[in-house]
Design a protein around this motif. Structure first.
Motif, PDB file in Angstrom:
ATOM      1  N   THR A   1      10.130  45.408 -17.313  1.00  0.00           N
ATOM      2  CA  THR A   1       9.707  45.805 -18.656  1.00  0.00           C
ATOM      3  C   THR A   1      10.805  46.577 -19.370  1.00  0.00           C
ATOM      4  O   THR A   1      11.165  46.280 -20.516  1.00  0.00           O
ATOM      5  CB  THR A   1       8.445  46.675 -18.585  1.00  0.00           C
ATOM      6  N   ASP A   2      11.344  47.595 -18.714  1.00  0.00           N
ATOM      7  CA  ASP A   2      12.392  48.419 -19.322  1.00  0.00           C
ATOM      8  C   ASP A   2      13.631  47.582 -19.639  1.00  0.00           C
ATOM      9  O   ASP A   2      14.231  47.712 -20.716  1.00  0.00           O
ATOM     10  CB  ASP A   2      12.780  49.563 -18.377  1.00  0.00           C
ATOM     11  N   LEU A   3      14.026  46.736 -18.688  1.00  0.00           N
ATOM     12  CA  LEU A   3      15.224  45.917 -18.872  1.00  0.00           C
ATOM     13  C   LEU A   3      15.029  44.902 -19.996  1.00  0.00           C
ATOM     14  O   LEU A   3      15.941  44.651 -20.791  1.00  0.00           O
ATOM     15  CB  LEU A   3      15.573  45.208 -17.566  1.00  0.00           C
ATOM     16  N   HIS A   4      13.843  44.344 -20.064  1.00  0.00           N
ATOM     17  CA  HIS A   4      13.526  43.355 -21.102  1.00  0.00           C
ATOM     18  C   HIS A   4      13.484  44.013 -22.479  1.00  0.00           C
ATOM     19  O   HIS A   4      13.988  43.465 -23.476  1.00  0.00           O
ATOM     20  CB  HIS A   4      12.181  42.707 -20.771  1.00  0.00           C
ATOM     21  N   ALA A   5      12.878  45.192 -22.538  1.00  0.00           N
ATOM     22  CA  ALA A   5      12.823  45.922 -23.803  1.00  0.00           C
ATOM     23  C   ALA A   5      14.226  46.283 -24.286  1.00  0.00           C
ATOM     24  O   ALA A   5      14.522  46.227 -25.489  1.00  0.00           O
ATOM     25  CB  ALA A   5      11.973  47.181 -23.657  1.00  0.00           C
ATOM     26  N   ARG A   6      15.107  46.651 -23.360  1.00  0.00           N
ATOM     27  CA  ARG A   6      16.495  46.963 -23.721  1.00  0.00           C
ATOM     28  C   ARG A   6      17.202  45.721 -24.279  1.00  0.00           C
ATOM     29  O   ARG A   6      17.952  45.813 -25.251  1.00  0.00           O
ATOM     30  CB  ARG A   6      17.234  47.502 -22.511  1.00  0.00           C
ATOM     31  N   MET A   7      16.942  44.564 -23.676  1.00  0.00           N
ATOM     32  CA  MET A   7      17.510  43.322 -24.193  1.00  0.00           C
ATOM     33  C   MET A   7      17.030  43.071 -25.621  1.00  0.00           C
ATOM     34  O   MET A   7      17.810  42.668 -26.493  1.00  0.00           O
ATOM     35  CB  MET A   7      17.122  42.150 -23.287  1.00  0.00           C
ATOM     36  N   ALA A   8      15.752  43.318 -25.858  1.00  0.00           N
ATOM     37  CA  ALA A   8      15.193  43.136 -27.206  1.00  0.00           C
ATOM     38  C   ALA A   8      15.837  44.098 -28.197  1.00  0.00           C
ATOM     39  O   ALA A   8      16.203  43.709 -29.308  1.00  0.00           O
ATOM     40  CB  ALA A   8      13.687  43.334 -27.172  1.00  0.00           C
ATOM     41  N   ALA A   9      15.978  45.365 -27.798  1.00  0.00           N
ATOM     42  CA  ALA A   9      16.581  46.366 -28.673  1.00  0.00           C
ATOM     43  C   ALA A   9      18.026  45.998 -29.004  1.00  0.00           C
ATOM     44  O   ALA A   9      18.473  46.127 -30.149  1.00  0.00           O
ATOM     45  CB  ALA A   9      16.512  47.740 -28.029  1.00  0.00           C
ATOM     46  N   ASP A  10      18.759  45.532 -27.995  1.00  0.00           N
ATOM     47  CA  ASP A  10      20.147  45.103 -28.221  1.00  0.00           C
ATOM     48  C   ASP A  10      20.212  43.948 -29.215  1.00  0.00           C
ATOM     49  O   ASP A  10      21.107  43.904 -30.076  1.00  0.00           O
ATOM     50  CB  ASP A  10      20.800  44.706 -26.897  1.00  0.00           C
ATOM     51  N   PHE A  11      19.280  43.012 -29.098  1.00  0.00           N
ATOM     52  CA  PHE A  11      19.256  41.879 -30.031  1.00  0.00           C
ATOM     53  C   PHE A  11      18.986  42.376 -31.449  1.00  0.00           C
ATOM     54  O   PHE A  11      19.666  41.951 -32.400  1.00  0.00           O
ATOM     55  CB  PHE A  11      18.203  40.856 -29.614  1.00  0.00           C
ATOM     56  N   ILE A  12      18.010  43.241 -31.596  1.00  0.00           N
ATOM     57  CA  ILE A  12      17.662  43.783 -32.915  1.00  0.00           C
ATOM     58  C   ILE A  12      18.875  44.443 -33.570  1.00  0.00           C
ATOM     59  O   ILE A  12      19.137  44.286 -34.761  1.00  0.00           O
ATOM     60  CB  ILE A  12      16.504  44.781 -32.788  1.00  0.00           C
ATOM     61  N   LEU A  13      19.645  45.177 -32.750  1.00  0.00           N
ATOM     62  CA  LEU A  13      20.786  45.934 -33.253  1.00  0.00           C
ATOM     63  C   LEU A  13      22.056  45.097 -33.346  1.00  0.00           C
ATOM     64  O   LEU A  13      23.107  45.593 -33.764  1.00  0.00           O
ATOM     65  CB  LEU A  13      21.029  47.149 -32.356  1.00  0.00           C
ATOM     66  N   GLY A  14      21.972  43.842 -32.894  1.00  0.00           N
ATOM     67  CA  GLY A  14      23.142  42.977 -32.944  1.00  0.00           C
ATOM     68  C   GLY A  14      24.141  43.245 -31.839  1.00  0.00           C
ATOM     69  O   GLY A  14      25.324  42.908 -31.958  1.00  0.00           O
TER      70      GLY A  14
END
Length: 228
Positions: free
Chosen positions: A213-226
């Motif tokens: 969950t944490d790792l996946h959420a970090r991937m999502a946050a990175d995508f959002i931020l480019g």
């Protein structure tokens, strides 16, 4: 910032965790004065319990297309097990699905781990949609509980954790399974259920616990931020 679509509801508890984590992680960069734009499609978890692959695939495709049409630039499936629909859905949409096993595999490689244990419900552990990607994309071997423990893990995840029940009995069971997986050569254990990190803390294990969950959420946050 980019907009992502969250496919949640399986369970709604995990969807809340994803929403909270993604906002917090993006906030680390942009501050607390704003927040990312997120689209959420919440599915009724009953469709997963029926274990009808065709219905699951079609439902996740429906959700994906609606989020894509609404402006999502990528999708995040807010649980491990529904990633069984990934191979069916991804070729039929025009935006990427950020796969939970990619987030996990990258962290395992960063830690120098070549063999992991996997805990979760029975489909997550046995269907191959996480172990196969870890093997094919990262060269990581996956082992799972054996015999009766496989069914017991499935029971605790599907009948307790996804319904918001976190018992000492379940905690004791999963800590014992972590020890057994380590004895069989696991260098880290993947917590392949969104609620497992709520039940088990990293401090309770002497090998790394990869909280998907944490790792996946970090991937999502990175995508959002480019940043991906």
């Amino acid at each position: 910032m980019k907009t992502i679509g969250l496919i949640g509801g399986t369970s709604w508890h995990s969807t809340i965790v994803y929403y909270k984590l993604i906002n917090e992680m993006v906030g680390e960069t942009i501050g607390t004065q704003g927040n990312p734009e997120l689209l959420i499609y919440s599915i009724n978890i009953e469709i997963m319990r029926a274990q009808d692959a065709e219905k699951i695939n079609n439902k996740y495709l429906e959700a994906s297309l609606k989020l894509q049409e609404s402006g999502a630039e990528a999708l995040v499936i807010c649980a491990n097990t529904p990633h069984m629909a990934y191979k069916f859905v991804q070729p039929r949409i025009d935006i990427p699905i950020l796969h939970i096993a990619d987030a996990t595999g990258k962290e395992a490689i960063r830690l120098g781990v070549g063999k992991v244990g996997l805990l979760g419900n029975k489909p997550t552990m046995t269907k191959g949609f996480i172990p196969e990607l870890l093997k094919d994309n990262y060269g990581i071997e996956t082992i799972i509980p054996q015999g009766e423990a496989l069914e017991k893990s499935h029971f605790y995840v599907s009948r307790e954790l996804t319904q918001g029940r976190f018992t000492d009995e379940a905690r004791t069971f999963f800590l014992d399974q972590i020890s057994q997986l380590k004895a069989r050569g696991a260098e880290a254990v993947v917590l392949g259920c969104t609620e497992l990190p709520i039940l088990i803390s990293p401090e309770s294990s002497d090998i790394p616990l990869l909280a998907t969950t944490d790792l996946h959420a970090r991937m999502a946050a990175d995508f959002i931020l480019g940043n991906s």
